[in-house]
Design a protein around this motif. Structure first.
Motif, PDB file in Angstrom:
ATOM      1  N   ARG A   1      51.083  36.813  30.961  1.00 48.13           N
ATOM      2  CA  ARG A   1      51.229  36.430  32.192  1.00 48.13           C
ATOM      3  C   ARG A   1      51.830  34.974  31.998  1.00 48.13           C
ATOM      4  O   ARG A   1      52.974  34.977  32.814  1.00 48.13           O
ATOM      5  CB  ARG A   1      50.061  36.500  33.127  1.00 48.13           C
ATOM      6  N   ARG A   2      51.205  34.236  31.446  1.00 47.21           N
ATOM      7  CA  ARG A   2      51.617  32.766  31.280  1.00 47.21           C
ATOM      8  C   ARG A   2      53.201  32.830  30.562  1.00 47.21           C
ATOM      9  O   ARG A   2      54.000  32.014  30.830  1.00 47.21           O
ATOM     10  CB  ARG A   2      50.931  31.895  30.548  1.00 47.21           C
TER      11      ARG A   2
ATOM     12  N   GLU B   1      48.811  25.290  38.941  1.00 53.65           N
ATOM     13  CA  GLU B   1      48.034  26.354  38.988  1.00 53.65           C
ATOM     14  C   GLU B   1      47.510  26.449  37.246  1.00 53.65           C
ATOM     15  O   GLU B   1      46.460  26.834  37.195  1.00 53.65           O
ATOM     16  CB  GLU B   1      48.621  27.541  39.387  1.00 53.65           C
TER      17      GLU B   1
ATOM     18  N   ALA C   1      43.721  25.937  35.936  1.00 55.38           N
ATOM     19  CA  ALA C   1      42.958  27.133  35.135  1.00 55.38           C
ATOM     20  C   ALA C   1      42.213  26.456  33.826  1.00 55.38           C
ATOM     21  O   ALA C   1      41.105  26.776  33.534  1.00 55.38           O
ATOM     22  CB  ALA C   1      43.936  27.877  34.610  1.00 55.38           C
TER      23      ALA C   1
ATOM     24  N   THR D   1      37.305  26.156  29.712  1.00 57.96           N
ATOM     25  CA  THR D   1      36.148  25.567  28.777  1.00 57.96           C
ATOM     26  C   THR D   1      36.383  23.988  28.606  1.00 57.96           C
ATOM     27  O   THR D   1      37.499  23.381  28.958  1.00 57.96           O
ATOM     28  CB  THR D   1      36.493  26.142  27.395  1.00 57.96           C
TER      29      THR D   1
ATOM     30  N   GLN E   1      39.244  23.167  26.926  1.00 55.69           N
ATOM     31  CA  GLN E   1      40.537  23.405  27.948  1.00 55.69           C
ATOM     32  C   GLN E   1      40.842  22.180  28.948  1.00 55.69           C
ATOM     33  O   GLN E   1      41.972  21.734  29.117  1.00 55.69           O
ATOM     34  CB  GLN E   1      40.336  24.818  28.516  1.00 55.69           C
TER      35      GLN E   1
ATOM     36  N   THR F   1      39.381  32.148  36.498  1.00 54.08           N
ATOM     37  CA  THR F   1      40.472  31.504  37.230  1.00 54.08           C
ATOM     38  C   THR F   1      41.089  32.441  37.951  1.00 54.08           C
ATOM     39  O   THR F   1      41.259  33.714  37.553  1.00 54.08           O
ATOM     40  CB  THR F   1      41.400  30.766  36.143  1.00 54.08           C
ATOM     41  N   PRO F   2      41.670  32.082  39.176  1.00 48.79           N
ATOM     42  CA  PRO F   2      42.584  33.070  39.643  1.00 48.79           C
ATOM     43  C   PRO F   2      43.678  33.539  38.825  1.00 48.79           C
ATOM     44  O   PRO F   2      44.477  32.842  38.416  1.00 48.79           O
ATOM     45  CB  PRO F   2      43.049  32.403  40.993  1.00 48.79           C
ATOM     46  N   THR F   3      43.800  34.792  38.822  1.00 51.81           N
ATOM     47  CA  THR F   3      45.020  35.414  37.832  1.00 51.81           C
ATOM     48  C   THR F   3      45.707  36.628  38.614  1.00 51.81           C
ATOM     49  O   THR F   3      45.056  37.203  39.364  1.00 51.81           O
ATOM     50  CB  THR F   3      44.608  35.865  36.570  1.00 51.81           C
ATOM     51  N   THR F   4      46.957  36.812  38.785  1.00 52.08           N
ATOM     52  CA  THR F   4      47.468  38.013  39.210  1.00 52.08           C
ATOM     53  C   THR F   4      47.449  39.105  38.337  1.00 52.08           C
ATOM     54  O   THR F   4      47.582  38.736  36.962  1.00 52.08           O
ATOM     55  CB  THR F   4      49.027  37.822  39.632  1.00 52.08           C
TER      56      THR F   4
ATOM     57  N   ASP G   1      46.205  41.352  27.111  1.00 54.42           N
ATOM     58  CA  ASP G   1      46.003  40.184  26.312  1.00 54.42           C
ATOM     59  C   ASP G   1      45.449  40.586  24.895  1.00 54.42           C
ATOM     60  O   ASP G   1      45.557  40.202  24.013  1.00 54.42           O
ATOM     61  CB  ASP G   1      45.210  39.057  26.965  1.00 54.42           C
TER      62      ASP G   1
ATOM     63  N   ALA H   1      38.384  32.231  26.454  1.00 53.47           N
ATOM     64  CA  ALA H   1      38.805  31.308  27.261  1.00 53.47           C
ATOM     65  C   ALA H   1      39.978  32.006  28.239  1.00 53.47           C
ATOM     66  O   ALA H   1      40.396  33.279  27.834  1.00 53.47           O
ATOM     67  CB  ALA H   1      39.579  30.280  26.463  1.00 53.47           C
ATOM     68  N   SER H   2      39.712  31.900  29.602  1.00 55.78           N
ATOM     69  CA  SER H   2      40.647  32.167  30.421  1.00 55.78           C
ATOM     70  C   SER H   2      42.186  31.463  30.817  1.00 55.78           C
ATOM     71  O   SER H   2      41.714  30.066  30.406  1.00 55.78           O
ATOM     72  CB  SER H   2      40.098  32.630  31.749  1.00 55.78           C
ATOM     73  N   TRP H   3      43.290  31.981  30.725  1.00 54.76           N
ATOM     74  CA  TRP H   3      44.291  30.982  30.830  1.00 54.76           C
ATOM     75  C   TRP H   3      45.154  31.283  32.271  1.00 54.76           C
ATOM     76  O   TRP H   3      46.026  30.466  32.391  1.00 54.76           O
ATOM     77  CB  TRP H   3      45.255  31.473  29.758  1.00 54.76           C
TER      78      TRP H   3
END
Lengths: 337, 261
Positions: A86-87, A190, A194, A199, A202, B4-7, B84, B259-261
């Motif tokens: 997504r990123r 955003e 996140a 963590t 992060q 975290t908010p993710t689409t 992912d 981890a979430s991104w």
């Protein structure tokens, strides 16, 4: 008010460039131009304009276009390492938007008689500049977020007033650019959110990025008003509508509550609300750093321009091939006509 | 850690995350993984062009194609598991993409040759797939429209470079020749993909031949596969540069487990 011009027509009080010959007194043209600017009318490519106005716009629009294409580099640096798909999609789309902004802006400069090739030569030979902010490196993934939040945020603060710039094509290009930039700014925010809520590692990465990008972002508004060389004339011409310091203050006031929501600290011990002014006070900016980076001594000046030159030189055979093919095609068309 | 908010991915499924589909996973997972890996890997390679393209218009075009492919990859990988986990946590030998798409960019002509071979294949393959009752048919129906533009882009550049200058002609011929040996794999059977492979091969060959001839290029005559190094990506055998590509792509994600991104 902007007026949509039909080809070969112009508002009666704004003489078309075509109508100008030696016999016309330029002071008449100049006062018509001044009146149009004063009345907040848009100057269009066919309108007469003072040479210095044209030169100022070409310089500013070119610098802006160059900033877009050089600005692709620090972010493209992370496309291949983006930590989620997504990123990665968001970042690729953003870098693509920057190339698109470069295209509109070079086109806007071309309406003033400049050519993209010539402007690129000036960039490559160091005769024209790009925003110094891109001479800083993107060292971690969080830098992508900090650029979105702070650098794009500062750019928007600078550019929103340009949507009302007196020169029509530039103003219209900026409307579109600003819409996309505010999208980028939200995405950067955003991304940092996140990380900040992620963590410990992060969060630290996000704080480190903000620590490194905060001051250079404040420098993006240019030197203090007292030392700004182009400001006064640009204000009169309505190319510029607010002073550097005014915009910088506006940016600081916007960022402070956003940093709080992010759970990140802005690296300025002097930053505090000033009840009397209704604005934030902030610490002194290290202008020696600004001037040094501007003169070519930033961490990445050489790297950025070298990569740009190399891409251009390595692409020369491709552009030559496209031109040769187009020429052959038109010859073939003529031969069969 | 706060989520975290993710689409969600374009069409995320509720499928349980799995790094690699289990051996008894439905054949459609195998197919989704193969096509998803193709799109993911080529998108990554095209992403490497950002900031290096020969002309500004191509910065936009190559990024656009990369984004289309990444969108396809996300849908396909989500059909096979968690996008992912699949992209970032598999080892090289578990990737099922064609060796063609992992080949390094080379010069612009080399990239265009890769685009031509692959986009013609993808266009024909998605075209066939869209007409089946496969769970992948809806994705194929949408993607085939995107891929038609990718093919057009590759064809136009093949013509410009092939029939441009002596230098561009030579470079284009070199690219077309160098990648030819990776093209046979596109016509190998894939579990879960019920395609008319003979028609695929015939149409691909006819299309590519016509474009190369129009571009004044010579259609390569060498083998399109053979030694295991030329075309075994679907079995998880890749070329040397692919491991480095993955190392770069996966490094950050793997450095922060969970981890979430």
């Amino acid at each position: 008010m902007a007026t949509a011009h039909q080809p070969f027509t112009t508002a009666p009080h704004k003489p078309a460039a075509a109508a100008v010959d030696g016999a016309v007194d330029t002071t008449v043209l100049e006062s018509a131009f001044d009146a149009a600017v004063a009345a907040d009318e848009r100057i269009e490519p066919r309108d007469w304009m003072p040479d210095a106005y044209r030169a100022t716009l070409v310089r500013q629009i070119a610098q802006h276009a160059h900033s877009e294409i050089i600005g692709m580099q620090p972010e493209a640096n992370w496309i291949t390492r983006a930590p989620s798909l997504r990123r990665k999609a968001i970042l690729m789309a953003k870098v693509q938007d920057e190339a698109g902004h470069g295209l509109y802006l070079y086109s806007a400069a071309e309406t003033l008689g400049a050519s993209r090739d010539d402007l690129l030569d000036k960039l490559h030979s160091g005769r024209q500049k790009y925003s110094s902010i891109f001479n800083y490196p993107t060292l971690t993934w969080a830098d992508v977020g900090a650029i979105g939040w702070l650098v794009d945020g500062a750019a928007i603060t600078n550019q929103v007033p340009l949507c009302r710039c007196s020169y029509g094509p530039y103003a219209r290009a900026m409307v579109r650019v600003c819409k996309e930039e505010s999208f980028h700014q939200r995405q950067g925010y955003e991304l940092l959110l996140a990380l900040s809520r992620g963590t410990e590692a992060q969060h630290a990465m996000a704080q480190d990025a903000v620590d490194r990008w905060w001051w250079p972002s404040l420098m993006m508004f240019g030197p203090p008003d007292a030392e700004s060389s182009h400001s006064e004339q640009s204000m009169t011409w309505k190319i510029k509508r607010h002073s550097n310091d005014e915009l910088r203050q506006r940016f600081v006031d916007i960022c402070v509550p956003q940093a709080e929501s992010l759970g990140l600290t802005l690296p300025d011990p002097d930053l505090k609300w000033n009840e009397e002014r209704g604005q934030h006070d902030f610490g002194p900016i290290d202008w020696s750093e600004f001037w040094s980076v501007l003169k070519g001594n930033g961490p990445c000046n050489d790297q950025r321009i070298t990569q740009r030159r190399r891409a251009h030189e390595e692409g020369a055979w491709v552009r030559e091939a496209a031109a040769a093919y187009a020429a052959k095609q038109s010859e073939r068309k003529e031969a069969t006509a | 850690m706060t989520p975290t908010p993710t689409t969600p991915a374009p069409s995320a499924t509720e499928a349980a995350p799995a790094a690699t589909p289990a051996p008894d996973a439905p054949a459609v997972h195998t197919a989704a993984l193969a096509l998803g890996d193709d799109a993911l890997v080529l998108s990554h390679r095209l992403g490497e062009w950002a900031g290096h393209a020969p002309v500004l218009e191509e910065e936009v075009a190559l990024a656009n194609i990369a984004l289309d492919l990444l969108g396809q990859a996300r849908v396909l990988l989500s059909l096979a598991g968690d996008e992912d986990e699949l992209a970032y946590l598999r080892e090289e030998r578990s990737f099922r993409n064609l060796q063609l798409v992992e080949q390094p960019n080379g010069d612009f002509a080399h990239t265009i040759a890769r685009q031509l071979y692959f986009s013609v294949y993808q266009n024909l393959m998605y075209g066939q797939l869209a007409a089946t009752d496969s769970p992948l048919a809806p994705l194929a129906a949408k993607a085939v429209k995107e891929v038609a533009y990718h093919q057009d882009h590759a064809e136009q550049w093949t013509l410009r470079l092939g029939d441009g200058t002596a230098e561009s002609h030579e470079r284009m011929q070199r690219g077309v020749d160098a990648l030819w040996r990776f093209t046979g794999e596109m016509f190998a059977p894939v579990a879960g993909l019920d395609l008319d492979r003979e028609a695929l091969r015939e149409q691909w060959t006819a299309t590519v031949t016509a474009v190369l001839q129009k571009a004044t290029l010579t259609v390569p005559e060498g083998p399109q596969s053979g030694a295991w190094t030329a075309g075994a990506g679907r079995e998880g055998l890749h070329t040397e540069s692919f491991g480095r590509m993955l190392a770069e792509m996966q490094h950050l994600h793997r450095s922060h487990p969970g981890a979430s991104w």
